[in-house]
Design an enzyme around this catalytic site. Structure first.
Site, short mmCIF file in Angstrom:
data_model
loop_
_atom_site.label_atom_id
_atom_site.label_comp_id
_atom_site.label_asym_id
_atom_site.label_seq_id
_atom_site.Cartn_x
_atom_site.Cartn_y
_atom_site.Cartn_z
N THR A 131 0.99 -1.05 -0.73
CA THR A 131 -0.34 0.42 0.37
C THR A 131 0.64 1.19 -0.12
O THR A 131 1.55 1.07 0.01
CB THR A 131 -0.33 0.24 1.21
OG1 THR A 131 -1.67 1.32 0.91
CG2 THR A 131 -0.36 -0.43 2.05
N ASP A 132 -0.22 2.16 -0.78
CA ASP A 132 0.73 3.70 -0.28
C ASP A 132 1.16 4.15 1.12
O ASP A 132 1.99 5.08 1.18
CB ASP A 132 0.09 4.92 -1.22
CG ASP A 132 -1.34 4.84 -0.76
OD1 ASP A 132 -1.61 4.29 0.33
OD2 ASP A 132 -1.41 6.03 -1.71
N GLU A 133 -0.30 4.12 1.85
CA GLU A 133 0.21 4.49 3.66
C GLU A 133 1.42 3.96 3.86
O GLU A 133 2.25 4.76 5.08
CB GLU A 133 -0.93 3.58 4.17
CG GLU A 133 -2.25 3.98 3.25
CD GLU A 133 -3.63 3.46 4.89
OE1 GLU A 133 -3.16 3.18 5.91
OE2 GLU A 133 -4.18 3.85 3.79
N TYR A 156 -2.03 -0.47 11.40
CA TYR A 156 -2.03 -1.19 9.68
C TYR A 156 -0.47 -0.98 8.95
O TYR A 156 -0.21 -1.87 8.35
CB TYR A 156 -3.40 -0.62 8.90
CG TYR A 156 -3.56 -0.87 7.73
CD1 TYR A 156 -3.35 -1.97 7.73
CD2 TYR A 156 -3.28 0.47 7.02
CE1 TYR A 156 -3.19 -2.52 5.42
CE2 TYR A 156 -2.86 -0.51 5.06
CZ TYR A 156 -3.21 -1.71 4.73
OH TYR A 156 -3.27 -1.72 2.97
N LYS A 160 2.45 -3.02 7.38
CA LYS A 160 2.33 -3.45 5.97
C LYS A 160 3.56 -3.02 5.78
O LYS A 160 4.35 -3.39 4.91
CB LYS A 160 1.62 -2.04 4.86
CG LYS A 160 0.01 -3.02 5.13
CD LYS A 160 -0.46 -4.84 4.32
CE LYS A 160 0.08 -4.42 3.03
NZ LYS A 160 -0.39 -5.98 2.72
P1 NAD Z 1 -9.77 -7.38 2.59
O1 NAD Z 1 -9.80 -7.05 3.84
O2 NAD Z 1 -10.82 -6.91 1.32
O3 NAD Z 1 -9.53 -9.17 1.69
C1 NAD Z 1 -8.23 -9.32 2.54
C2 NAD Z 1 -8.55 -10.81 2.47
O4 NAD Z 1 -7.29 -11.33 3.56
C3 NAD Z 1 -9.77 -11.08 2.86
O5 NAD Z 1 -10.60 -12.77 1.80
C4 NAD Z 1 -9.22 -12.07 4.09
O6 NAD Z 1 -10.12 -13.47 5.11
C5 NAD Z 1 -7.91 -12.90 3.91
N1 NAD Z 1 -7.41 -13.32 4.75
C6 NAD Z 1 -7.20 -11.88 6.37
N2 NAD Z 1 -5.93 -12.84 6.95
C7 NAD Z 1 -6.19 -13.94 6.06
C8 NAD Z 1 -5.28 -14.92 7.21
N3 NAD Z 1 -4.69 -15.21 8.43
N4 NAD Z 1 -5.30 -16.34 6.33
C9 NAD Z 1 -5.58 -15.93 5.65
N5 NAD Z 1 -6.42 -14.76 4.51
C10 NAD Z 1 -6.37 -14.20 5.18
O7 NAD Z 1 -8.41 -6.24 1.05
P2 NAD Z 1 -8.46 -5.71 0.31
O8 NAD Z 1 -8.50 -4.49 0.32
O9 NAD Z 1 -8.70 -6.83 -0.91
O10 NAD Z 1 -6.72 -5.92 0.50
C11 NAD Z 1 -5.93 -6.93 -0.48
C12 NAD Z 1 -4.60 -6.84 -0.15
O11 NAD Z 1 -4.41 -4.81 -1.05
C13 NAD Z 1 -3.98 -6.50 0.74
O12 NAD Z 1 -3.14 -6.74 1.31
C14 NAD Z 1 -4.37 -4.42 1.43
O13 NAD Z 1 -2.51 -4.24 1.98
C15 NAD Z 1 -3.64 -3.79 -0.54
N6 NAD Z 1 -4.00 -3.31 -0.45
C16 NAD Z 1 -5.37 -2.51 -0.90
C17 NAD Z 1 -5.45 -1.47 -1.10
C18 NAD Z 1 -7.14 -0.93 -0.88
O14 NAD Z 1 -7.97 0.11 -0.85
N7 NAD Z 1 -7.75 -1.88 -0.24
C19 NAD Z 1 -4.51 -0.87 -1.38
C20 NAD Z 1 -4.24 -1.03 -1.77
C21 NAD Z 1 -3.53 -1.66 -1.05
O1 DAU Z 2 -3.78 4.24 0.63
C1 DAU Z 2 -4.47 2.33 0.24
C2 DAU Z 2 -5.23 2.47 1.61
O2 DAU Z 2 -6.07 2.59 1.20
C3 DAU Z 2 -5.48 0.78 1.75
O3 DAU Z 2 -3.93 0.51 2.57
C4 DAU Z 2 -6.15 -0.05 2.97
O4 DAU Z 2 -6.28 -1.22 3.17
C5 DAU Z 2 -7.57 0.59 2.66
O5 DAU Z 2 -7.88 0.77 3.14
C6 DAU Z 2 -7.37 2.44 2.55
O6 DAU Z 2 -7.21 2.96 4.08
P1 DAU Z 2 -7.51 4.20 3.91
O7 DAU Z 2 -8.05 4.38 5.36
O8 DAU Z 2 -7.18 5.72 3.04
O9 DAU Z 2 -9.25 4.39 3.37
P2 DAU Z 2 -10.55 4.07 3.72
O10 DAU Z 2 -11.64 3.98 3.54
O11 DAU Z 2 -11.10 3.48 5.89
O12 DAU Z 2 -10.57 5.65 4.62
C7 DAU Z 2 -11.05 6.51 3.43
C8 DAU Z 2 -10.76 8.34 3.20
O13 DAU Z 2 -12.05 8.23 4.48
C9 DAU Z 2 -9.59 7.91 5.24
O14 DAU Z 2 -9.39 9.44 5.29
C10 DAU Z 2 -11.01 8.41 6.15
C11 DAU Z 2 -11.76 8.66 6.19
N1 DAU Z 2 -13.11 8.15 6.46
C12 DAU Z 2 -13.33 6.75 6.36
C13 DAU Z 2 -14.88 6.67 7.16
C14 DAU Z 2 -14.40 4.88 6.75
C15 DAU Z 2 -14.31 8.97 6.82
O15 DAU Z 2 -13.95 10.61 6.73
N2 DAU Z 2 -14.93 8.00 6.91
C16 DAU Z 2 -15.20 6.82 7.25
O16 DAU Z 2 -16.54 6.61 7.90
#
Ligand code: NAD
Ligand code: DAU
Length: 350
Positions: A131-133, A156, A160
């Protein structure tokens, strides 16, 4: 026939990656390993789960003995590692699951790969999806580059960041063939409604308040999930060994501007008077350690591998809203009792 392990394939991004690989690569056997936490949902893969080149394995990446057996049994040619605890607010409430899955689970997979690939790395690849975080937060200007120093702020992002370092350490120490990508915020179908966009869509459709943390001025760089899956496909096949690539949408929005846009789109879709949904916006207590701004410079992957996002945000949001409205049963199924309890604890209205 190559055997490819995809971890976390029942989650949001993982399910799009699994579908793409199963449909596109008939000569790959895709093994989806997922423990099915609250975020994992096999409904996401119903359309492909009977395909002959797909297999689901329920299991925990934190269980090292199980992981070693799995690698011995399947002799994977490649790994795409997406399994993670992924929600920042949950990591603030309870960091330990993040430490276990995101750090220890990743090391278990690295060890599994190292055991079976010790005879040679030719044709093998361990791809860690990050992730970019990990880069921390930006001020009003600048972009995250692959060379930006790590500076994570939440449990988190720290977990990562730690896993990214360990993946690179296995490359440098044991010559494990790896590649890492760091992507910005994804949105699209099948995202669990704890994340901002699906949570807002769910609440708007139910006429419930839309919680905005702090003043809504934090900025995120949004990318449609299928564009991320396309980038993952490209990096898995054509990325250079040991390299990192940033992936992002060049699509920055303050949270409040994004939610206003979503409210307008949903006024139209739901046949409500213009301005109706905006009245649901409710400012709530800010997230602890809330990063101000994320923005990715994706010029390396664009230049070296020819990737670019295909969708404009307005189009992506429209497709996303259409999907959630057409799949209200999916949304209701995941918004279960357990989720409601977490929800009540999380949202304290100011
Ligand atoms: P998600 O939470 O939707 O899915 C995670 C999946 O991992 C789920 O199906 C869960 O059951 C599985 N999992 C969790 N713990 C596990 C374990 N111990 N063993 C086996 N499986 C397990 O997540 P996502 O949003 O799809 O993110 C997927 C990946 O991409 C993550 O590594 C996250 O850090 C990265 N990522 C997410 C975003 C985003 O915006 N969602 C952006 C950049 C990177
Ligand atoms: O940048 C990549 C990341 O993006 C991934 O690595 C993470 O897995 C993914 O969850 C996401 O993280 P964020 O914290 O940026 O996403 P989230 O949707 O939780 O929040 C987006 C923005 O909105 C953040 O500034 C917090 C704000 N927010 C979030 C929620 C859930 C609100 O204002 N209200 C809310 O209820």
């Amino acid at each position: 026939m190559k055997t490819i392990l995809i971890t976390g394939g029942a989650g949001f991004i993982g399910s799009h990656v699994v579908r793409r690989f199963v449909n596109k690569y008939a000569d790959y056997k895709i093994v989806n390993l997922d423990v099915l936490t609250y975020a994992g949902n096999l409904e996401n893969l119903r359309d492909i789960d009977t395909k002959p080149n797909y297999e689901f394995v329920k299991g925990d990446i934190n269980d090292s003995a199980f992981i070693n057996e799995l690698f011995e049994k399947y002799q994977f040619d490649g790994v795409l590692h997406l399994a993670a605890e992924s929600h920042v607010d949950r990591s603030i409430a309870d960091p330990m699951a993040f430490i276990m899955t995101n750090i220890v689970g990743t090391v278990n997979l690295l060890n599994g790969a190292r055991r079976i690939w010790k005879s040679g790395n030719e044709g093998h690849r361990f791809y860690h999806i990050s992730t970019d975080e990990v880069y921390g937060t930006l001020g009003e200007t600048g972009l995250f580059l692959e060379t930006t120093s790590y500076d994570p702020h939440s449990p988190y992002s720290a977990s990562k960041a730690s896993s990214d370092h360990l993946v690179r350490a296995y490359h440098d120490t044991y010559k494990l063939p790896i590649v890492i990508t760091n992507c910005s915020n994804n949105y699209g179908p099948n995202q669990f409604p704890e994340k901002l966009i699906p949570l807002a869509i769910h609440n708007i459709s139910q006429n419930k308040p839309i919680p905005i943390y702090g003043k809504g001025e934090n900025i995120r760089d949004w990318l449609y999930v299928e564009d991320h899956a396309a980038a993952i496909d490209l990096v898995f096949h054509e990325g250079k060994d040991g390299e990192t690539y940033n992936i992002g949408g060049h699509n920055e929005w303050t949270n409040i501007a994004l939610i206003r846009q979503l409210c307008k789109t949903m006024d139209k879709k739901l046949g409500r008077e213009p301005g109706t949904n905006e009245k649901l916006i409710t400012y709530v207590k800010d997230r602890a350690g809330h990063d101000l701004r994320y923005a990715i410079d994706s010029s390396k992957i664009q230049r070296e591998l020819g990737w670019a996002p295909s969708l404009q945000f307005e189009e992506g949001i429209e497709k996303t809203v259409d999907w959630y409205l057409a799949n209200s049963e999916w949304l209701e199924n995941v918004a279960s009792g357990a989720y409601e309890k977490y929800y009540e604890k999380q949202y304290v209205t100011r």
